[in-house]
Design an enzyme around this catalytic site. Structure first.
Site, PDB file in Angstrom:
ATOM      1  N   THR A  90      -0.951   0.838 -10.820  1.00  0.00           N
ATOM      2  CA  THR A  90      -1.954   0.422 -10.242  1.00  0.00           C
ATOM      3  C   THR A  90      -2.891   1.353  -9.333  1.00  0.00           C
ATOM      4  OG1 THR A  90      -3.343  -1.572  -9.037  1.00  0.00           O
ATOM      5  CG2 THR A  90      -1.219  -0.818  -8.246  1.00  0.00           C
ATOM      6  N   GLU A 129       0.945  -1.521  -0.068  1.00  0.00           N
ATOM      7  CA  GLU A 129      -0.084  -0.055  -0.194  1.00  0.00           C
ATOM      8  C   GLU A 129       0.868   1.228  -0.174  1.00  0.00           C
ATOM      9  OE1 GLU A 129      -3.059   0.140  -0.388  1.00  0.00           O
ATOM     10  OE2 GLU A 129      -4.009  -1.570   0.085  1.00  0.00           O
ATOM     11  N   GLU A 136     -18.364  -5.432  -2.803  1.00  0.00           N
ATOM     12  CA  GLU A 136     -17.133  -6.138  -2.945  1.00  0.00           C
ATOM     13  C   GLU A 136     -16.885  -7.507  -3.300  1.00  0.00           C
ATOM     14  OE1 GLU A 136     -14.637  -4.383  -2.348  1.00  0.00           O
ATOM     15  OE2 GLU A 136     -12.902  -5.550  -1.532  1.00  0.00           O
ATOM     16  N   ASP A 162      -4.512  -9.508  -8.146  1.00  0.00           N
ATOM     17  CA  ASP A 162      -4.813  -8.535  -9.186  1.00  0.00           C
ATOM     18  C   ASP A 162      -3.711  -7.954  -9.694  1.00  0.00           C
ATOM     19  OD1 ASP A 162      -4.655  -7.030  -6.839  1.00  0.00           O
ATOM     20  OD2 ASP A 162      -6.674  -5.953  -6.941  1.00  0.00           O
ATOM     21  N   GLU A 185     -11.965   0.485  -9.979  1.00  0.00           N
ATOM     22  CA  GLU A 185     -11.678  -0.485 -11.185  1.00  0.00           C
ATOM     23  C   GLU A 185     -12.493  -0.384 -12.373  1.00  0.00           C
ATOM     24  OE1 GLU A 185     -11.447  -1.007  -7.836  1.00  0.00           O
ATOM     25  OE2 GLU A 185      -9.260  -1.552  -7.815  1.00  0.00           O
TER      26      GLU A 185
HETATM   27  C1  DMJ Z   1      -6.186   0.728  -5.275  1.00  0.00           C
HETATM   28  O1  DMJ Z   1      -5.395   0.952  -4.157  1.00  0.00           O
HETATM   29  C2  DMJ Z   1      -5.277   0.128  -6.301  1.00  0.00           C
HETATM   30  O2  DMJ Z   1      -6.067  -0.023  -7.327  1.00  0.00           O
HETATM   31  C3  DMJ Z   1      -4.985  -1.584  -5.806  1.00  0.00           C
HETATM   32  O3  DMJ Z   1      -4.160  -1.894  -6.998  1.00  0.00           O
HETATM   33  C4  DMJ Z   1      -6.188  -2.377  -5.719  1.00  0.00           C
HETATM   34  N1  DMJ Z   1      -7.124  -1.427  -4.570  1.00  0.00           N
HETATM   35  C5  DMJ Z   1      -7.192   0.242  -4.616  1.00  0.00           C
HETATM   36  C6  DMJ Z   1      -8.706   0.391  -5.180  1.00  0.00           C
HETATM   37  O4  DMJ Z   1      -9.652  -0.663  -5.088  1.00  0.00           O
END
Ligand code: DMJ
Length: 667
Positions: free
Chosen positions: A487, A141, A383, A290, A404
């Site tokens: 991401t 994170e 979710e 993911d 997303e």
């Molecule tokens: C974000 O922090 C990033 O996209 C991560 O890869 C997945 N989760 C969150 C958003 O949902």
């Protein structure tokens, strides 16, 4: 009377035999064929801009310099240490935030064209950030939100004025910027690097920014948390010239990939970083996995490292073969390929965006349609959604303002210019505004059915959700830039290709770039075949087992399903990779060659600047493929005579699969 009974029985029977529908059949924003007018575009742009400012201005007023905003009570939370920390373990008593939301939102200001606020943030961050704080953070994170946010802000501030950033970022946003964010990013990178000090090279999930990895720290992590450092660490290495980061990230990916099932090329979900063993063998494309896939593809885009594309190709084939379920994706056991959890998760919605970047637009479109059917029903995406049972998971009912689905809609819009995706984006923005608006920002939703709110505005709402929605209606930012989005939605530069040999460590003793990857047309066709076979096989197996479940995929879509399969779509993209060669295409993916470029509008410039090693789009013939460069070196500078490809890869009746793919083709 008897007639009445027969009629009643028939009616009851018909009612019972009709599947429950996830969506209503009424035409909606998701399946309209109406043109998206300029007035609609202006209106939607204004909605998103207002939405961003409602979240951002309230954060600045009520929460800054703390981490995140509580939009219902106009207070803050210092949440960096809590991200991913479900049990709230080992929380710091002294930590007071590092302005997480400001860091995460700054690149969005650039995308919105707000250079003044962007420059103000860069100045504040340069002067005030200090990561010498006693807080245990989730390394993944912290990497994607904080390090990624800083590197992106640095590259955007400098732009092409800095040789290391290179030409892909276009003009800088802060004239005269002194580069002050880079040493801060380097300092943070070094603190995160301590997590990689393991025998396997795979990082611990948790690291204390001041003290390093805690004695007795848990050794459990997941696939995404191991495989999602390549972009930020790669960019940090390229910008500072310090190879340690890129090397560590690559070593971790190699170690992780070596844990795959050797026959199926599947990974699990959670693992032990010290032992290099799986703790959960059920892998998929959603939570816990993911961005591993996303970063393989994008690391190739950003760093020009062909090994990542090689791994991506194999991982993608395996996912389409074993997880794909006619537009949905389930999880599967890595050793048997047997389905485990038949659930769609909100995080999976990034997949169509990634597929679009790669060139598999048709598959992306289908999955987007599946997710649209659920979004339409709730005005958001829960979710976890059990697509077989057609219902929300009993405990994971929340929608924390995730980006997303908006992200994939934007990528599909960039690639196809199909107005449906703009309609979808407008609908997403309006739904978010309607259901999540709180007095002082936007609030996460605790229960998508009851629309109960929670007093939390995650930083990715401003970093990603608003950014992708805005780009659907205003692409000015992309016009003169060739960026890849991390991401966390942070725009990163595309670097000049460089010789792999200059990456210090190579665990397997391999030198130089790996085998030439294949044109995506062949690849996409092969994947389609593999996925169709897997689908058929599953259906046959189920029929043989005599289950009463009926068709594999419930009739969710009605009108929408028909639209997806309709000739309109098929005729438009008979060859998915061709969608990426249209003259209108701008900003989503160059899916047909060995180096992918996210923004075709500038691909000519990029090639001329050596940013993108493709020959296809080189107007002046100056571009050279990686392989050509290699050949040229071998032949002492004389250019070998190679048959030059035309814009669209040749379609052959019997494609020549690379050796390792022939086994798939044969099955
Ligand atoms: C974000 O922090 C990033 O996209 C991560 O890869 C997945 N989760 C969150 C958003 O949902």
């Amino acid at each position: 009377m008897r007639r009445f009974h027969v009629a009643l029985t028939c009616v009851l029977f018909l009612c019972a035999s009709f599947p429950r529908r996830a969506i209503s059949l009424r035409a909606s924003d998701f399946d309209t064929t109406a043109p998206f007018t300029p007035a609609m575009r202006r209106g939607a742009r204004a909605t998103v801009l207002e939405m961003f400012h409602h979240g951002y201005d309230n954060y600045v007023e009520h929460a800054f310099p703390h981490d995140e905003l509580r939009p219902m009570t106009a207070t803050h939370t210092d949440s960096l240490g809590e991200l991913g920390n479900l049990n709230k373990e080992h929380l710091s008593e002294t930590y007071e935030g590092v302005a997480l939301t400001l860091i995460d939102a700054t690149s969005t200001l650039a995308v919105l064209g707000n250079a003044t606020e962007f420059a103000k943030n860069v100045r504040w961050l340069s002067k005030n950030l200090d990561f010498d704080v006693d807080v245990r953070v989730n390394a993944f994170e912290c990497n994607i939100r904080v390090l990624g946010g800083l590197l992106s802000a640095h590259a955007l501030a400098h732009g092409d004025a800095d040789d290391r950033v290179g030409p892909s970022m276009g003009a800088g946003f802060v004239p005269g910027y002194d580069g002050a964010l880079l040493p801060i990013a380097l300092d943070l990178g070094e603190r995160l690097l301590r997590a990689f000090d393991t025998a396997t090279g795979m990082p611990y999930a948790w690291v204390n920014l001041r003290h390093g990895v805690r004695p007795g720290e848990t050794t459990e992590t997941n696939v995404a948390a191991v495989g999602s450092f390549t972009l930020e660490f790669g960019v940090l290495s390229r910008l500072t010239g310090d190879a340690r980061f890129e090397t560590a990230a690559k070593r971790a990916v190699r170690a992780l990939w070596s844990m795959r099932d050797p026959g199926l090329d599947l990974l699990g979900n959670t693992l032990d970083v010290r032992r290099g063993t799986w703790t959960s063998r059920s892998g998929g494309i959603g939570a816990g996995c993911d961005s591993f896939f996303e970063y393989l593809l994008k690391a190739h885009v950003v760093l020009g490292d062909a090994e990542y594309l090689d791994i991506f190709n194999d991982a993608y084939v395996a996912a389409m073969r074993h997880y794909h379920d006619d537009g949905w994706y389930h999880e599967a056991n890595l050793h048997t390929g047997a389905p485990t959890h038949l659930q769609a998760t909100s995080l999976q919605a990034f997949w169509p965006g990634m597929q679009t970047l790669f060139g598999d637009v048709e598959a992306a479109n289908r999955t987007h349609a599946r997710f649209a059917s659920v979004w339409r029903r709730f005005g958001m995406f829960p979710e976890r959604f059990m697509y077989r049972e057609n219902k929300v998971h009993a405990s994971e009912k929340y929608y924390p303002l995730r980006p997303e689905f908006a992200e994939s809609s934007a990528m599909l819009w960039f690639a196809t210019r199909d107005d449906r995706f703009r309609h979808a984006g407008r609908r997403i923005a309006e739904d978010i505004n309607k259901h999540t608006r709180a007095p002082h920002g936007h609030a996460s939703v605790r229960d998508v059915q009851r629309k109960k709110l929670e007093d939390h505005q995650p930083s990715f709402f401003l970093a990603e959700t608003c950014k992708y929605l805005y780009l659907l209606f205003d692409e000015t930012f992309l016009e003169k830039r060739n960026v890849a989005f991390s991401t966390e939605g942070h725009p990163l530069p595309i670097f000049l290709a460089r010789d792999d040999a200059s990456v210090a460590e190579n665990d397997h003793g391999e030198a130089g770039p790996s085998e030439k990857p294949y044109a995506s047309l062949e690849f996409v066709e092969m994947v389609r075949g593999v996925a169709a076979e897997a689908y058929d096989r599953r259906r046959r197996r189920r029929n043989l087992a005599g289950t009463s479940r009926g068709p594999v995929v419930p009739a969710l879509g009605g009108k929408w399903d028909a639209a997806v399969a309709s000739l309109r779509v098929a005729a438009r993209w008979p060859d998915p990779s061709a969608a990426l060669h249209g003259s209108q295409h701008n900003g989503a993916g160059w899916g047909a060659t060995e180096r992918l470029c996210p923004n075709l509008a500038v691909v000519g410039t990029a090639v001329a600047g050596g940013v993108c090693s493709t020959v296809e789009s080189d107007p002046g013939g100056g571009g050279r493929t990686r392989r050509e460069t290699k050949d040229r070196k071998r032949s002492g500078g004389r250019r070998r005579r190679r048959r030059r490809r035309t814009t669209r890869p040749r379609r052959s009746a019997s494609p020549r699969w690379p050796r390792r793919w022939r086994r798939f083709a044969r099955r």
